[in-house]
Design a protein around this motif. Sequence first.
Motif, PDB file in Angstrom:
ATOM      1  N   GLY A 148       0.826  -1.215   0.000  1.00 36.10           N
ATOM      2  CA  GLY A 148       0.000   0.000   0.000  1.00 36.10           C
ATOM      3  C   GLY A 148       0.860   1.265   0.000  1.00 36.10           C
ATOM      4  N   ARG A 151       0.902   3.966  -2.556  1.00 39.29           N
ATOM      5  CA  ARG A 151      -0.220   4.921  -2.626  1.00 39.29           C
ATOM      6  C   ARG A 151      -0.414   5.678  -1.309  1.00 39.29           C
ATOM      7  N   GLU A 168       5.384  -3.122  -9.237  1.00 37.49           N
ATOM      8  CA  GLU A 168       4.087  -2.959  -9.913  1.00 37.49           C
ATOM      9  C   GLU A 168       4.253  -2.864 -11.432  1.00 37.49           C
ATOM     10  N   ALA A 189      -1.395  -5.494  -3.227  1.00 37.54           N
ATOM     11  CA  ALA A 189      -0.816  -4.504  -2.314  1.00 37.54           C
ATOM     12  C   ALA A 189      -1.432  -4.626  -0.923  1.00 37.54           C
ATOM     13  N   ASP A 245      -5.824  -3.786  -4.459  1.00 35.63           N
ATOM     14  CA  ASP A 245      -5.693  -3.189  -3.130  1.00 35.63           C
ATOM     15  C   ASP A 245      -6.170  -4.211  -2.093  1.00 35.63           C
ATOM     16  N   SER A 247      -5.539  -3.905   1.243  1.00 35.79           N
ATOM     17  CA  SER A 247      -5.072  -3.171   2.427  1.00 35.79           C
ATOM     18  C   SER A 247      -6.166  -3.000   3.474  1.00 35.79           C
ATOM     19  N   LEU A 251      -6.236   2.393   1.951  1.00 33.33           N
ATOM     20  CA  LEU A 251      -5.994   3.380   0.894  1.00 33.33           C
ATOM     21  C   LEU A 251      -7.220   4.271   0.633  1.00 33.33           C
TER      22      LEU A 251
END
Length: 253
Positions: A148, A151, A168, A189, A245, A247, A251
């Motif tokens: 993460g 971002r 990435e 992530a 994502d 996470s 995010l």
Amino acid sequence: MGDLIGKTALVTGASRGMGRATAERLAREGALVAVHYATGKDAAEEVVAGIEKDGGRAFAVQAELGVPGDVHELFLGLEQGLKERTGSTELNIVVNNAGVMGGVKPEDTTPEQFDRLVAVNAKAPFFIIQRALPNMPDGGRIINISSGLTRFANPDEIAYAMTKGAVEMLALHFAKHLGPRNITVNSVAPGITRNSNPLFGIPEAVEQMAALSAFNRVGEPQDVADVVAFLASDDARWITGAFIDASGGTLLG
Ligand code: NDP
């Protein structure tokens, strides 16, 4: 369950953390899993024993990544292990999970620390993919663990986050390159996810870390492993080049 019967998988950094949970989950789905480790021989053997106890198939393979000859060493053990068990060196799934964090302020980061982060987190995954491709049949799966932090700003992890930004790029460009072979390449992530860092033993620290997630808890290795297992499955055949994502809503801001 049983989505991956007949498949073979390599999970790097599978002696603990998310790599371990991913190896266990892929094995539960029926894959023969190569449990890669660097220093944690006993831990990796424990992962293999646990998988076998549950009726799965796995073997441990050692290689320190980020040093000259690393990928060669890894594939010596990997191919031998695959050949002994399946009669071939076919590899269907690669999970580039092994990684090191920095935890050093930008002012204090040395060129040597920077080079090591790049070597383990970014260079090794590229060359593992390059080396794996001749062994990978059409329909293969490549999943790279990012963070993460590509971002979410954290000045103590600039160099680390740079390496994950590089990781990435593997999904973006390899996905296009490998589309004709129906091989998918994706990035996952995670946000803050429990591992052996002593911080996870301090309730106040865990509370602070948990507050970053929309679900008000830290991630468990299995939270990420389940996402990886989905991407490894046939259900995810139409997803490639994606940033996933995982996470727990960190995010969202
Ligand atoms: P852990 O720190 O629990 O375990 C790291 C694993 O990587 C171990 O199996 C270790 O092997 C292996 N490893 C480390 N360095 C090397 C090396 N030089 N060569 C070969 N293997 C190595 O990992 P996590 O579960 O915390 O993290 C897994 C991945 O997720 C990493 O890429 C990390 O950057 C990323 N990530 C982690 C987050 C978190 O909060 N935990 C958040 C976002 C991303 P051994 O022990 O055998 O030496």
